[in-house]
Design a protein around this motif. Structure first.
Motif, PDB file in Angstrom:
ATOM      1  N   LEU A   1       0.831  -1.195   0.000  1.00  0.00           N
ATOM      2  CA  LEU A   1       0.000   0.000   0.000  1.00  0.00           C
ATOM      3  C   LEU A   1       0.871   1.252   0.000  1.00  0.00           C
ATOM      4  N   ALA A   2       0.459   2.268  -0.740  1.00  0.00           N
ATOM      5  CA  ALA A   2       1.176   3.540  -0.780  1.00  0.00           C
ATOM      6  C   ALA A   2       0.915   4.318   0.511  1.00  0.00           C
ATOM      7  N   PRO A   3       1.804   5.244   0.878  1.00  0.00           N
ATOM      8  CA  PRO A   3       1.623   6.011   2.124  1.00  0.00           C
ATOM      9  C   PRO A   3       0.266   6.695   2.229  1.00  0.00           C
ATOM     10  N   ALA A   4      -0.210   7.312   1.141  1.00  0.00           N
ATOM     11  CA  ALA A   4      -1.509   7.989   1.190  1.00  0.00           C
ATOM     12  C   ALA A   4      -2.640   6.985   1.391  1.00  0.00           C
ATOM     13  N   GLU A   5      -2.495   5.813   0.809  1.00  0.00           N
ATOM     14  CA  GLU A   5      -3.510   4.769   0.973  1.00  0.00           C
ATOM     15  C   GLU A   5      -3.522   4.257   2.402  1.00  0.00           C
ATOM     16  N   ARG A   6      -2.344   4.056   2.972  1.00  0.00           N
ATOM     17  CA  ARG A   6      -2.279   3.594   4.362  1.00  0.00           C
ATOM     18  C   ARG A   6      -2.870   4.637   5.311  1.00  0.00           C
ATOM     19  N   ALA A   7      -2.587   5.898   5.023  1.00  0.00           N
ATOM     20  CA  ALA A   7      -3.126   6.958   5.880  1.00  0.00           C
ATOM     21  C   ALA A   7      -4.649   6.985   5.826  1.00  0.00           C
ATOM     22  N   LYS A   8      -5.210   6.813   4.635  1.00  0.00           N
ATOM     23  CA  LYS A   8      -6.673   6.825   4.510  1.00  0.00           C
ATOM     24  C   LYS A   8      -7.280   5.615   5.211  1.00  0.00           C
ATOM     25  N   LEU A   9      -6.678   4.454   5.049  1.00  0.00           N
ATOM     26  CA  LEU A   9      -7.180   3.249   5.707  1.00  0.00           C
ATOM     27  C   LEU A   9      -7.060   3.360   7.226  1.00  0.00           C
ATOM     28  N   ALA A  10      -6.009   4.012   7.691  1.00  0.00           N
ATOM     29  CA  ALA A  10      -5.863   4.229   9.130  1.00  0.00           C
ATOM     30  C   ALA A  10      -6.978   5.122   9.656  1.00  0.00           C
ATOM     31  N   ARG A  11      -7.342   6.153   8.893  1.00  0.00           N
ATOM     32  CA  ARG A  11      -8.461   7.018   9.284  1.00  0.00           C
ATOM     33  C   ARG A  11      -9.761   6.229   9.321  1.00  0.00           C
ATOM     34  N   LEU A  12      -9.947   5.351   8.341  1.00  0.00           N
ATOM     35  CA  LEU A  12     -11.141   4.512   8.315  1.00  0.00           C
ATOM     36  C   LEU A  12     -11.200   3.629   9.549  1.00  0.00           C
ATOM     37  N   ARG A  13     -10.079   2.970   9.852  1.00  0.00           N
ATOM     38  CA  ARG A  13     -10.078   2.083  11.021  1.00  0.00           C
ATOM     39  C   ARG A  13     -10.335   2.862  12.298  1.00  0.00           C
ATOM     40  N   ALA A  14      -9.734   4.028  12.424  1.00  0.00           N
ATOM     41  CA  ALA A  14      -9.943   4.833  13.631  1.00  0.00           C
ATOM     42  C   ALA A  14     -11.408   5.219  13.786  1.00  0.00           C
ATOM     43  N   TYR A  15     -12.041   5.594  12.674  1.00  0.00           N
ATOM     44  CA  TYR A  15     -13.462   5.948  12.750  1.00  0.00           C
ATOM     45  C   TYR A  15     -14.295   4.738  13.171  1.00  0.00           C
ATOM     46  N   LEU A  16     -14.026   3.593  12.555  1.00  0.00           N
ATOM     47  CA  LEU A  16     -14.792   2.389  12.875  1.00  0.00           C
ATOM     48  C   LEU A  16     -14.606   1.981  14.329  1.00  0.00           C
ATOM     49  N   ASP A  17     -13.363   2.017  14.815  1.00  0.00           N
ATOM     50  CA  ASP A  17     -13.097   1.598  16.187  1.00  0.00           C
ATOM     51  C   ASP A  17     -13.732   2.548  17.201  1.00  0.00           C
ATOM     52  N   GLU A  18     -13.735   3.829  16.876  1.00  0.00           N
ATOM     53  CA  GLU A  18     -14.261   4.810  17.820  1.00  0.00           C
ATOM     54  C   GLU A  18     -15.779   4.894  17.808  1.00  0.00           C
ATOM     55  N   ASN A  19     -16.393   4.716  16.643  1.00  0.00           N
ATOM     56  CA  ASN A  19     -17.826   4.989  16.519  1.00  0.00           C
ATOM     57  C   ASN A  19     -18.702   3.755  16.293  1.00  0.00           C
ATOM     58  N   VAL A  20     -18.201   2.785  15.565  1.00  0.00           N
ATOM     59  CA  VAL A  20     -19.040   1.637  15.221  1.00  0.00           C
ATOM     60  C   VAL A  20     -18.803   0.457  16.157  1.00  0.00           C
ATOM     61  N   ARG A  21     -17.553   0.154  16.436  1.00  0.00           N
ATOM     62  CA  ARG A  21     -17.262  -1.014  17.276  1.00  0.00           C
ATOM     63  C   ARG A  21     -18.002  -0.990  18.608  1.00  0.00           C
ATOM     64  N   PRO A  22     -18.114   0.157  19.286  1.00  0.00           N
ATOM     65  CA  PRO A  22     -18.800   0.150  20.590  1.00  0.00           C
ATOM     66  C   PRO A  22     -20.268  -0.259  20.525  1.00  0.00           C
ATOM     67  N   VAL A  23     -20.920  -0.158  19.371  1.00  0.00           N
ATOM     68  CA  VAL A  23     -22.345  -0.479  19.295  1.00  0.00           C
ATOM     69  C   VAL A  23     -22.620  -1.840  18.636  1.00  0.00           C
ATOM     70  N   LEU A  24     -21.566  -2.548  18.228  1.00  0.00           N
ATOM     71  CA  LEU A  24     -21.766  -3.773  17.457  1.00  0.00           C
ATOM     72  C   LEU A  24     -22.548  -4.837  18.220  1.00  0.00           C
ATOM     73  N   VAL A  25     -22.218  -5.053  19.491  1.00  0.00           N
ATOM     74  CA  VAL A  25     -22.868  -6.132  20.243  1.00  0.00           C
ATOM     75  C   VAL A  25     -24.366  -5.896  20.340  1.00  0.00           C
ATOM     76  N   GLU A  26     -24.754  -4.695  20.758  1.00  0.00           N
ATOM     77  CA  GLU A  26     -26.182  -4.423  20.923  1.00  0.00           C
ATOM     78  C   GLU A  26     -26.915  -4.458  19.585  1.00  0.00           C
ATOM     79  N   ARG A  27     -26.300  -3.910  18.566  1.00  0.00           N
ATOM     80  CA  ARG A  27     -26.985  -3.871  17.269  1.00  0.00           C
ATOM     81  C   ARG A  27     -27.046  -5.257  16.625  1.00  0.00           C
ATOM     82  N   TRP A  28     -25.991  -6.037  16.788  1.00  0.00           N
ATOM     83  CA  TRP A  28     -26.027  -7.406  16.242  1.00  0.00           C
ATOM     84  C   TRP A  28     -27.143  -8.194  16.924  1.00  0.00           C
ATOM     85  N   GLU A  29     -27.223  -8.074  18.231  1.00  0.00           N
ATOM     86  CA  GLU A  29     -28.221  -8.831  18.986  1.00  0.00           C
ATOM     87  C   GLU A  29     -29.642  -8.387  18.631  1.00  0.00           C
ATOM     88  N   SER A  30     -29.837  -7.087  18.409  1.00  0.00           N
ATOM     89  CA  SER A  30     -31.175  -6.576  18.099  1.00  0.00           C
ATOM     90  C   SER A  30     -31.479  -6.598  16.606  1.00  0.00           C
TER      91      SER A  30
END
Length: 392
Positions: free
Chosen positions: A19-48
């Protein structure tokens, strides 16, 4: 080496290093967003069984697919980067990938491959920012793998355009989309046509399929089409056969391997983290030979799946047989890996709190959609022998 912010434990062969540096940086931003905003709600939303649709616009705001810094001289993204976007989403959860990728992947690809230049120009910007949402309706209640030869949904030509009658089933994102690409057989003709049908059109009924045990946050739906009137300008003019549909999706054939690799990486990360901290008989279970054997087998499966993904990304598929082999192998490796991860976590492996059971359950959906293992085996077998075993 990959950026410290974007490590991929389990990728021992270092596919992510390309991966190129700009691509890695964008993917890192994606992962950070997912970990901060989506991961915390996965259990409740999966169950419901609650949808992840509210995360689509924030993901669009990350400009994963239209950031000028990522575009090459040809104005396009590198296929390798696009593959890692899919992998990153599936590393979190299959439903997040389908909820986002069904729009910017499947729906957008179909518009680009089947639409007129005017349609593409009018719709594409709104597809990318999710103000013009859509899904793809092909399979039917009585026709899944055999839909090419047994499609019941019909389109009848009239002075006002077309009238569509029929039913579709298992349509992902259908109830959260403003438009449905409906595939129908031309009444009185040989053509297979595709229409971009506004979901609020009279005669369109959508209902979420309940009681699913896999991909629970994806709202697959039953769709009924009763005398649905669609103007000619809503027909995709470059789709007139199943051959055209296959052509449209060739560029996405590698996605199944990227998805399977991402899910395995997610299950592996959960399993190895658990093994490092879980103690039995006075020491971490990561030090047990049986546990290490399972971890090695998962990593070997990841390497095989990523090799398939990267190869088919860098060498685009131009036939209709290779995708069946890719799906067969990737789904087999995924199914084994998530089962091994579940075994590593033991009795706790059935608890959503430890992540692996989500991947374990969702692998069953992946194992079946895009063609069952049996049907894909018959497709490859026919190519190898010249004999069709579909019918006696």
């Amino acid at each position: 080496m990959t950026s410290p912010a974007l490590e991929y434990p389990g990728d021992l062969l270092g596919f992510a290093d390309d991966l190129a540096p700009a691509e890695r940086a964008k993917l890192a931003r994606l992962r950070a967003y997912l970990d901060e905003n989506v991961r915390p709600v996965l259990v409740e939303r999966w169950e419901s069984g609650e949808s992840l649709a509210d995360f689509r616009r924030p993901l669009a705001d990350l400009h994963l697919l239209d950031d000028p810094e990522l575009l090459g001289a040809n104005g396009r993204l590198r296929p390798l980067y696009r593959g890692f976007v899919t992998l990153e989403l599936c590393r979190l959860d299959l439903a997040m990938s389908i909820t986002y990728g069904g729009q910017v992947g499947m729906f957008r690809t179909l518009i680009h491959a089947g639409g007129s230049p005017e349609q593409i120009a009018a719709w594409d910007p709104s597809i990318l920012d999710f103000s013009f949402t859509g899904c793809f309706a092909l399979s039917e209640p009585d026709h899944g793998s055999d839909v090419a030869g047994g499609m019941s949904t019909t389109a009848r030509r009239t002075e006002d355009g077309w009238v569509i009658d029929g039913a579709k089933r298992w349509i992902g994102n259908a109830t959260i989309s403003d438009n449905i690409v409906v595939v129908a057989r031309e009444e009185g003709g040989d053509r297979v046509l595709a229409f971009v049908v506004p979901s609020g059109t009279p005669g369109v009924e959508r209902s979420v399929i309940p009681h699913k045990g896999a991909a629970r946050m994806v709202h697959n739906a039953d769709i009924r089409l009763d005398g649905v009137v669609v103007p000619e300008e809503r027909r995709l003019p470059r789709i007139e056969s199943f051959r055209d549909i296959n052509r449209a999706f060739r560029s996405l054939r590698a996605d199944i391997a990227w998805s399977a690799a991402g899910m395995q990486l997610g299950a592996y990360a959960a399993a190895v983290e658990y093994a490092q901290r879980r103690e039995q008989f006075g020491r971490p279970i990561a030090g047990f030979q049986l546990i290490q054997d399972k971890l090695v087998r998962i990593v070997a499966n990841i390497a095989q799946t990523l090799a398939l993904a990267v190869r088919t990304t860098t060498h685009p598929i131009d036939d209709d047989v290779s995708p069946s082999l890719i799906k067969l192998v990737a789904a087999d490796r995924l199914r084994e890996s998530v089962a091994l991860a579940r075994e590593i976590v033991g009795g706790n492996g059935v608890l959503l709190d430890h992540d692996v059971v989500r991947f374990f359950a969702d692998a069953e959906a992946m194992y079946t959609f895009e063609g069952t293992r049996e049907v894909n085996t018959l497709i490859v077998g026919r190519a190898l022998t010249g004999h069709s075993a579909f019918v006696r």
